[in-house]
Design a protein around this motif. Structure first.
Motif, short mmCIF file in Angstrom:
data_model
loop_
_atom_site.label_atom_id
_atom_site.label_comp_id
_atom_site.label_asym_id
_atom_site.label_seq_id
_atom_site.Cartn_x
_atom_site.Cartn_y
_atom_site.Cartn_z
N ARG A 2 4.68 8.89 62.19
CA ARG A 2 3.32 8.85 61.62
C ARG A 2 3.32 8.75 60.10
NH1 ARG A 2 0.73 13.84 65.18
NH2 ARG A 2 0.45 12.68 67.13
N SER A 3 4.47 8.95 59.48
CA SER A 3 4.52 9.07 58.02
C SER A 3 4.39 7.75 57.29
CB SER A 3 5.85 9.72 57.62
OG SER A 3 6.93 8.83 57.87
N GLY A 4 4.66 6.64 57.99
CA GLY A 4 4.69 5.34 57.33
C GLY A 4 6.04 4.99 56.76
N TYR A 5 7.04 5.88 56.91
CA TYR A 5 8.37 5.64 56.38
C TYR A 5 9.31 5.05 57.43
CZ TYR A 5 7.29 8.14 52.08
OH TYR A 5 6.75 8.51 50.87
N ASP A 6 8.89 5.07 58.69
CA ASP A 6 9.73 4.53 59.75
C ASP A 6 9.52 3.02 59.85
OD1 ASP A 6 11.54 4.60 61.78
OD2 ASP A 6 10.27 5.66 63.21
N THR A 7 10.48 2.34 60.47
CA THR A 7 10.32 0.90 60.69
C THR A 7 9.27 0.69 61.77
OG1 THR A 7 12.16 0.97 62.24
CG2 THR A 7 12.65 0.31 59.97
N PRO A 8 8.42 -0.34 61.65
CA PRO A 8 7.29 -0.50 62.57
C PRO A 8 7.68 -0.56 64.04
CG PRO A 8 7.07 -1.96 60.67
CD PRO A 8 8.43 -1.35 60.58
N ASP A 9 8.81 -1.16 64.36
CA ASP A 9 9.18 -1.32 65.76
C ASP A 9 9.65 -0.02 66.39
OD1 ASP A 9 11.45 -1.38 64.15
OD2 ASP A 9 12.62 -2.46 65.64
N VAL A 59 19.72 16.17 52.47
CA VAL A 59 18.78 15.80 51.40
C VAL A 59 18.60 14.28 51.41
CG1 VAL A 59 18.34 15.86 48.92
CG2 VAL A 59 19.46 17.81 50.05
N THR A 60 17.34 13.85 51.27
CA THR A 60 17.02 12.44 51.46
C THR A 60 16.10 11.93 50.36
OG1 THR A 60 17.14 12.76 53.86
CG2 THR A 60 16.06 10.76 53.08
N ALA A 61 16.43 10.75 49.84
CA ALA A 61 15.55 10.03 48.92
C ALA A 61 14.63 9.17 49.77
CB ALA A 61 16.35 9.19 47.94
N ARG A 62 13.43 9.65 50.06
CA ARG A 62 12.57 8.96 51.02
C ARG A 62 12.16 7.57 50.57
NH1 ARG A 62 13.58 11.45 55.71
NH2 ARG A 62 13.02 13.66 55.66
N ASP A 63 11.87 7.40 49.29
CA ASP A 63 11.46 6.08 48.83
C ASP A 63 12.59 5.07 48.98
OD1 ASP A 63 12.82 7.55 46.91
OD2 ASP A 63 11.48 7.06 45.25
N ALA A 111 10.88 19.35 62.89
CA ALA A 111 9.66 19.00 62.15
C ALA A 111 9.47 19.95 60.98
CB ALA A 111 8.45 19.07 63.08
N GLY A 112 8.69 19.48 59.99
CA GLY A 112 8.37 20.30 58.83
C GLY A 112 8.97 19.79 57.54
N VAL A 113 9.56 18.59 57.56
CA VAL A 113 10.09 18.02 56.32
C VAL A 113 8.93 17.64 55.41
CG1 VAL A 113 12.21 17.22 57.43
CG2 VAL A 113 10.23 15.69 57.30
N GLY A 114 9.25 17.40 54.14
CA GLY A 114 8.21 17.16 53.15
C GLY A 114 7.31 15.99 53.47
N LEU A 115 7.88 14.90 53.99
CA LEU A 115 7.06 13.72 54.24
C LEU A 115 6.10 13.92 55.41
CD1 LEU A 115 8.07 12.10 56.99
CD2 LEU A 115 9.81 11.20 55.50
N GLY A 116 6.30 14.98 56.19
CA GLY A 116 5.44 15.22 57.34
C GLY A 116 4.10 15.83 56.99
N ASP A 124 0.46 16.13 54.76
CA ASP A 124 -0.55 15.21 54.25
C ASP A 124 -1.35 15.93 53.18
OD1 ASP A 124 -2.25 13.10 53.84
OD2 ASP A 124 -3.46 13.45 55.66
N PRO A 125 -1.11 15.62 51.88
CA PRO A 125 -0.13 14.66 51.40
C PRO A 125 1.30 15.21 51.48
CG PRO A 125 -1.16 15.78 49.56
CD PRO A 125 -1.86 16.27 50.79
N PRO A 126 2.30 14.34 51.34
CA PRO A 126 3.69 14.80 51.42
C PRO A 126 3.99 15.87 50.37
CG PRO A 126 3.59 12.42 51.56
CD PRO A 126 2.20 12.88 51.18
#
Length: 292
Positions: A95-102, A171-175, A259-264, A266-268
């Motif tokens: 739901r975050s918009g960071y995943d690939t559409p498929d 640790v992840t660089a989401r962008d 679940a519960g990572v920063g990107l999850g 709203d807002p991240p």
């Protein structure tokens, strides 16, 4: 047994921790000269009984008086990692918009395997440097340490190949993860794989599924889940990875994050300078790191 890698004026050594008393014993004199934890794991059938029998004879010092490095400061190869391995995290990521559409609307049908570069590893209490990202995120994970290598390992035999466990903050660089449409680069910045504090032998963990994982940021709980909630359990991960690739002693498999990572949010709620992230798993201690 809880083992650590200690930094000293003369280099690195291996220690055995007594968590009840908060002390550590340097066992460098009981293992082959120059050996680190990787070599100890490789020769565990020989070295393990020696440490159990004789480590208690050595002088102890307060654990807080030594500098701990990652249990495996320089892995032989990239850390194996598993994406979207908790149902609720797979949903929040989709739901975050960071995943690939498929892949955004579905739970994985097979384990999603990626890796983190060896140079991303850092130790407990070490600073995490954001690097070129504006969207720094945390992912607390139970991590399997392979003891006996092999290829084509069956589910039934998988735990025979597990030496023990540690903790990793993936640790992840989401962008970067989003923009490059793959995970390796956004997961592999220097210091983006805090590990530790201990490497705990498998005989101390009677039931992995009974363990609970918690991640806090500045004392606020962000993640919590029992390990029984893994979509693909440890035997399945070992079987999948080893089907065509030989696992080696000392290999690390980070099993996924709840679940519960920063990107999850709203807002991240991404990490900022000065934030303190703590990852805790039952019986494995707490991995603590501050953001630079």
């Amino acid at each position: 047994m809880k083992l650590v890698t200690i930094s000293s004026a003369t280099g690195r050594s291996v220690g055995v921790v007594d968590a009840a008393t908060g002390t550590v014993r340097d066992v460098g004199g009981l293992i082959p000269p120059g050996a680190g934890l990787l070599e100890v794991i490789e020769r565990w059938d020989e070295v393990g009984p020696l440490l159990r029998d004789r480590a208690g004879e050595l002088s102890a010092q307060p654990l807080e008086s030594v500098e701990l490095l990652a249990p495996v400061p320089v892995p032989r190869r990239n850390v194996w990692c598993v994406g979207k391995n908790y149902r609720d995290h797979a949903v929040e990521f989709g739901r975050s918009g960071y995943d690939t559409p498929d892949r955004s609307d579905a739970l994985p049908e097979r384990p999603i395997i990626f890796s983190k570069a060896t140079t991303s590893v850092t130790g407990p209490d070490a600073l995490v440097h954001p690097g070129p990202t504006r969207e720094l995120d945390y992912e607390g994970e139970l991590t399997v340490i392979i003891g006996r290598g092999g290829r084509g390992i069956s589910r039934e035999d998988a735990y025979d190949h597990v030496w023990g466990y540690t903790l990793i903050n993936d640790v992840t660089a989401r962008d970067v993860q989003r923009d490059h449409k793959q995970w390796l680069l956004g997961k592999s910045f220097d210091t983006h794989c805090p590990m530790g504090p201990y490497a705990v032998t498998a005989d101390e963990i009677y039931d992995v599924t009974a363990l609970e994982l918690e991640t806090t940021v500045n004392g606020e709980r962000r993640q919590w889940a029992p390990l029984k909630d893994l979509i693909f359990d440890i035997p399945e991960l070992i079987s999948t990875i080893s089907a065509g690739t030989t696992l080696l002693p000392g290999d690390l498999i980070a099993t996924g994050t709840p679940a519960g990572v920063g990107l999850g949010f709203d807002p991240p709620r991404f990490l900022e300078s000065g934030d303190v992230v703590e990852v805790t798993v039952t019986g494995l201690g707490t991995l603590r790191n501050r953001i630079a």
